[in-house]
Design an enzyme around this catalytic site. Structure first.
Site, PDB file in Angstrom:
ATOM      1  N   THR A 107       0.752  -1.577   0.070  1.00  0.00           N
ATOM      2  CA  THR A 107       0.216   0.298  -0.124  1.00  0.00           C
ATOM      3  C   THR A 107       1.226   1.498   0.211  1.00  0.00           C
ATOM      4  O   THR A 107       0.124   2.226  -0.628  1.00  0.00           O
ATOM      5  CB  THR A 107      -0.607   0.019   1.295  1.00  0.00           C
ATOM      6  OG1 THR A 107      -1.928  -1.120   1.492  1.00  0.00           O
ATOM      7  CG2 THR A 107      -1.648   1.548   1.223  1.00  0.00           C
ATOM      8  N   PHE A 160       0.118   9.260  -9.047  1.00  0.00           N
ATOM      9  CA  PHE A 160      -0.437   7.924  -8.802  1.00  0.00           C
ATOM     10  C   PHE A 160      -0.832   7.670  -9.799  1.00  0.00           C
ATOM     11  O   PHE A 160      -1.562   6.540 -10.382  1.00  0.00           O
ATOM     12  CB  PHE A 160      -1.504   7.643  -7.318  1.00  0.00           C
ATOM     13  CG  PHE A 160      -0.736   8.372  -6.274  1.00  0.00           C
ATOM     14  CD1 PHE A 160      -0.354   9.330  -5.876  1.00  0.00           C
ATOM     15  CD2 PHE A 160      -0.062   7.508  -6.162  1.00  0.00           C
ATOM     16  CE1 PHE A 160      -0.013   9.917  -4.658  1.00  0.00           C
ATOM     17  CE2 PHE A 160       0.856   7.751  -4.354  1.00  0.00           C
ATOM     18  CZ  PHE A 160       0.723   9.226  -3.911  1.00  0.00           C
ATOM     19  N   TRP A 165       2.711   2.097  -3.045  1.00  0.00           N
ATOM     20  CA  TRP A 165       1.598   2.043  -4.054  1.00  0.00           C
ATOM     21  C   TRP A 165       1.660   3.778  -4.485  1.00  0.00           C
ATOM     22  O   TRP A 165       1.344   4.225  -5.347  1.00  0.00           O
ATOM     23  CB  TRP A 165      -0.087   1.462  -4.293  1.00  0.00           C
ATOM     24  CG  TRP A 165      -0.960   1.976  -5.439  1.00  0.00           C
ATOM     25  CD1 TRP A 165      -1.546   1.264  -6.547  1.00  0.00           C
ATOM     26  CD2 TRP A 165      -1.457   2.754  -5.343  1.00  0.00           C
ATOM     27  NE1 TRP A 165      -2.144   2.185  -6.743  1.00  0.00           N
ATOM     28  CE2 TRP A 165      -2.773   2.631  -6.427  1.00  0.00           C
ATOM     29  CE3 TRP A 165      -2.033   4.116  -4.015  1.00  0.00           C
ATOM     30  CZ2 TRP A 165      -3.805   3.807  -6.769  1.00  0.00           C
ATOM     31  CZ3 TRP A 165      -2.751   5.042  -4.589  1.00  0.00           C
ATOM     32  CH2 TRP A 165      -3.671   5.003  -5.555  1.00  0.00           C
ATOM     33  N   HIS A 166       1.317   4.564  -2.983  1.00  0.00           N
ATOM     34  CA  HIS A 166       1.725   5.375  -3.033  1.00  0.00           C
ATOM     35  C   HIS A 166       2.545   6.371  -3.587  1.00  0.00           C
ATOM     36  O   HIS A 166       2.650   7.672  -4.100  1.00  0.00           O
ATOM     37  CB  HIS A 166       1.283   6.129  -1.309  1.00  0.00           C
ATOM     38  CG  HIS A 166      -0.610   6.230  -1.291  1.00  0.00           C
ATOM     39  ND1 HIS A 166      -0.823   4.474  -0.497  1.00  0.00           N
ATOM     40  CD2 HIS A 166      -1.615   6.597  -1.439  1.00  0.00           C
ATOM     41  CE1 HIS A 166      -1.916   4.892  -0.476  1.00  0.00           C
ATOM     42  NE2 HIS A 166      -2.322   6.143  -0.146  1.00  0.00           N
ATOM     43  N   GLY A 167       3.704   5.448  -3.641  1.00  0.00           N
ATOM     44  CA  GLY A 167       5.089   5.760  -4.528  1.00  0.00           C
ATOM     45  C   GLY A 167       6.407   5.885  -4.485  1.00  0.00           C
ATOM     46  O   GLY A 167       6.325   4.460  -3.169  1.00  0.00           O
TER      47      GLY A 167
END
Lengths: 470, 314
Positions: free
Chosen positions: A325, A470, A328-330
């Site tokens: 998670t 994103f 996924w954000h960066g």
């Protein structure tokens, strides 16, 4: 294109709605796809090849949908689909970080990393818009077919509506195919939908432009002053402002997406449910970016076994899910760190803390009021030194150059927006909305919000949407 | 029949969409550029420094500075360092463009060490800033908070420019919002420091410089006995240059060289402290700022120290 821009509000949206409502039912989906391509192309006008990439990705996934549907070898095609989609994501989003990391690891082991690791032109690839969202949608589609939950979409235009409809392509929500497949094929617009859609769109716009973009100014001030030179009140004010900005940016955008979806007859899922009123981090993540959380639950946590394979395995699964998670954000180290921190907090809560927090909700609120800004701090700043410096400021140990009244200016200029943000973070906003929804008073309120937002957008005072990486 | 009309209308609307799109989108940036050239403020001329990560709406390719490059800051070989305190009319700059041959060396002489000859500047004595006034934009505002020169007065506002200094009142400590024309006549100052021009980089340079000169004249009239320091614009980082078409160090240097000509070295002086804050390439040091333009607190202090080291004592 960005929802909160003059081009969208005054040119794209009116034309789209007019064309869509006039069009015969049979070609309504085609109209959506056409306009969505323009929408996406406008956003990537500096890299027009990304529009082509999007079209190719849609076609490939559409074809893979059929292949994954046949009985024999479906797992192979699912695997190919995952490799294709995630491969693109890794290539554009994570490649330079991976190369950096490999170089770092090689150095640690005394091996000299090859030069191309740092100079390869692949490193400077620009991130295609919305790739994180599209990838997750396509993988969920293929996986659902493989599991037998859905049948592949036969019509490529209808499939494109699922994948690239402009309300949700750039910033979500992450939609599952079965949530929209009925409406893709059977669209009916009722007055309710149109009213709902208009209201949600206008209020979402207001949240983004009138709250998020305004309180964001405080965070920008903190950046200007320097992360090691803030007074303690300013540091806390800054990260609180960031928390509000992040929330209202994303919430506003999600609300606009749902509103737009309603205007064209779709019922996209909500993404937020007053997350800042949660009493535990676990509860927070069931109220924040809900479509992402449920994606990870359904496609990573549960396939890994969830909590059904013993406690030790559950803890491992949690670490895996939250690390990804974060990633996924960066693509930075701070995002990995952030994910791990969340994992630790959630594990502690699952082991014993959550029961206590649920029982003593007041303590839970205090706990979250402290924990949320701290967790966003790790999320917000790329460099670990900056994070450390900022934290020092938060506990009153900033540098010698701190100006102790720096927060005063921000309170005067932005105070009212912070208060509005805090109020609307609670259920109060939803209650007010419920009360005025179908009454005549909602029209002047909406017009006022729309006018104010439009004015701010026109004046160029808006930020690009924060989640654009994103 | 009804269906035919639906299809027809859809096609018409779609074409109208694309047609207006082509016109509308292409028109917007050139409209902004036109407005800039005529010196009008567009509504998006809000301080372009207000958000570090936003591209300003007012970027325009119309005003790329073709003037003085970074290299010209380095002294050419023929600048004589024998200028002494007995500098007389030889140094006085003529406002007209007559001496084109001697223009280059004079400019470099002025930009070298922030003034005519090192000897003119010295460290400010105790209490020097008690009757000082700093006028400027957001950078000067930062100076008021982090420069540690509390005895001076500050008239600074985010987004201030020579185009809006009279129309947009700024907040002054202890006085609230007050117009510049009123403020400048209230108190007697011994020195007035001015740093403006960053927000106007995208506008027509001639017009900006003439407005700037007019502002200096007004200040002189209101404060006839004050020394006026025309502060050179501080540079920006290399990264900021890439992000922003209008804000380049070449443009800044060109602007600086033009406003340097306003000073007469008798009561109006040109103060350039870029050498303290720049890296070897003439850009603002990368680690001195988080957004490419505004200095972090520690470096604001360095800037203030440089100001204190380069005072003119008549």
């Amino acid at each position: 294109m960005v929802f909160a821009s003059v081009d969208f509000l005054i040119w794209f949206l009116p034309f789209f709605l007019a064309t869509y409502y006039v069009a015969p039912v049979k070609i309504k989906n085609f109209v959506i796809v056409l306009f969505s391509l323009v929408f996406y192309g406008y956003g990537c006008v500096l890299n027009p090849e990304y529009l082509l990439l999007l079209v190719i990705s849609v076609i490939v996934n559409w074809l893979l949908g059929f292949l994954t549907g046949i009985k024999k070898g479906k797992k192979l095609f699912l695997f190919l689909g995952i490799v294709f989609n995630f491969g693109l994501l890794i290539l554009f989003k994570y490649l330079s970080s991976l190369l950096d990391f490999s170089g770092f690891v090689m150095n640690r082991f005394g091996i000299n990393p090859p030069g191309w690791l740092f100079t390869s032109p692949l490193r400077s690839l620009v991130l295609p818009l919305g790739i994180s969202f599209v990838t997750f949608q396509s993988v969920s589609y293929l996986t659902d077919i493989c599991r037998g939950d859905i049948t592949p979409e036969k019509n490529p235009v209808d499939f494109a509506v699922y994948m690239i409809a402009f309300p949700q392509i750039i910033t979500g929500p992450i939609v599952r195919y079965d949530e929209v497949s009925f409406r893709i094929h059977n669209r009916y617009l009722t007055k309710d939908f149109i009213y709902d859609g208009a209201e949600k769109f206008v209020f979402g716009l207001g949240m983004k432009v009138l709250i998020a973009d305004r309180v964001g100014g405080i965070w920008n001030e903190c950046a200007k002053i320097g992360y090691e030179d803030l007074s303690a009140p300013m540091a806390w004010l800054g990260i609180a402002a960031y928390s509000l900005k992040l929330y209202f940016d994303f919430y506003g955008y999600s609300l606009m997406a749902v509103g737009l979806g309603k205007l064209i007859g779709f019922d996209y899922p909500d993404n937020f449910r007053e997350p800042y009123t949660a009493v535990s981090m676990t509860e927070f993540w069931r109220r924040w970016h809900m479509t992402l959380g449920s994606w990870f639950r359904d496609y990573v946590y549960i396939p890994l076994g969830g909590n059904r394979k013993g406690k030790a395995r559950m803890l491992l699964n949690l670490v895996i899910v939250w690390t990804f998670t974060g990633i996924w954000h960066g693509a930075g180290a701070n995002f990995v760190l952030w994910g791990l921190c969340l994992a630790v907090i959630i594990i502690i809560e699952k082991l014993f803390l959550k029961k206590i927090l649920d029982k003593h909700r007041f303590f839970g609120h205090i706990y979250m009021i402290v924990l949320i800004p701290l967790s966003w701090l790790v999320f917000a700043l790329d460099s670990l030194t900056d994070i450390k410096n900022y934290f020092m400021c938060m506990i009153g140990m900033g540098s010698e150059y701190v100006y102790s009244l720096d927060w005063l200016k921000c309170v005067k200029s932005y105070g009212i927006f912070v208060i509005a943000g805090v109020i609307f973070s609670t259920k109060i906003g939803r209650e007010i909305f419920k009360k005025i929804r179908r009454k005549a008073v909602v029209v002047p309120v909406m017009l006022a919000v729309l006018a104010a937002s439009g004015y701010c957008v026109y004046k160029g005072m808006n930020d690009p949407f924060m989640y654009f990486n994103f | 029949m009804k269906k035919f009309f639906s299809y027809l209308l859809t096609i018409i609307l779609t074409f109208a969409f694309f047609f207006t799109g082509a016109e509308y989108i292409i028109k917007i940036p050139s409209n902004v550029a036109e407005k800039k050239e005529s010196g009008e403020e567009t509504t998006s001329a809000q301080d372009i420094r207000s958000a570090p990560s936003t591209l300003p709406e007012s970027t325009t390719a119309a005003e790329t500075a073709a003037g003085v490059t970074v290299e010209s800051r380095i002294q050419p070989a023929d600048v004589s360092v024998t200028e002494t305190d007995e500098i007389t009319q030889a140094v006085t700059v003529t406002e007209t463009e007559s001496e084109t041959e001697t223009e280059a060396p004079e400019t470099s002489r002025k930009t070298l060490f922030g003034g005519v000859g090192r000897n003119k500047f010295r460290a400010a004595p105790e209490g020097y800033f008690n009757d000082a006034l700093f006028v400027g934009d957001s950078r000067t505002e930062a100076l008021s908070m982090y420069g540690n020169i509390p005895s001076a007065d500050y008239y600074a506002k985010v987004g201030m420019s020579v185009y809006n200094i009279y129309s947009d009142p700024a907040k002054v400590e202890g006085k609230g919002k007050i117009r510049f024309s009123e403020f400048i006549n209230q108190k007697k100052y011994g020195k007035v420091y001015v740093m403006l021009g960053l927000n106007e980089l995208g506008y027509d340079r001639k017009r900006t410089v003439s407005k700037y000169s007019a502002l200096i004249e007004d200040i002189k009239k209101a404060q006839p006995e004050a020394i006026i320091y025309i502060e050179a614009l501080l540079h920006v980082t290399a990264a900021e240059e890439k992000k922003n078409i209008a804000v380049t160090n070449a443009g800044i240097n060109d602007f600086n060289s033009k406003i340097a000509k306003i000073c007469d070295d008798e009561t109006t002086f040109y103060l350039d402290v870029n050498d303290v804050l720049d890296n070897a390439f003439g850009y603002l040091k990368d680690d001195s700022t988080n957004d490419g333009v505004h200095l972090k607190a520690k470096y604001v202090r360095q800037w203030a120290n440089a100001i204190q080291e380069r005072a003119v004592v008549l």
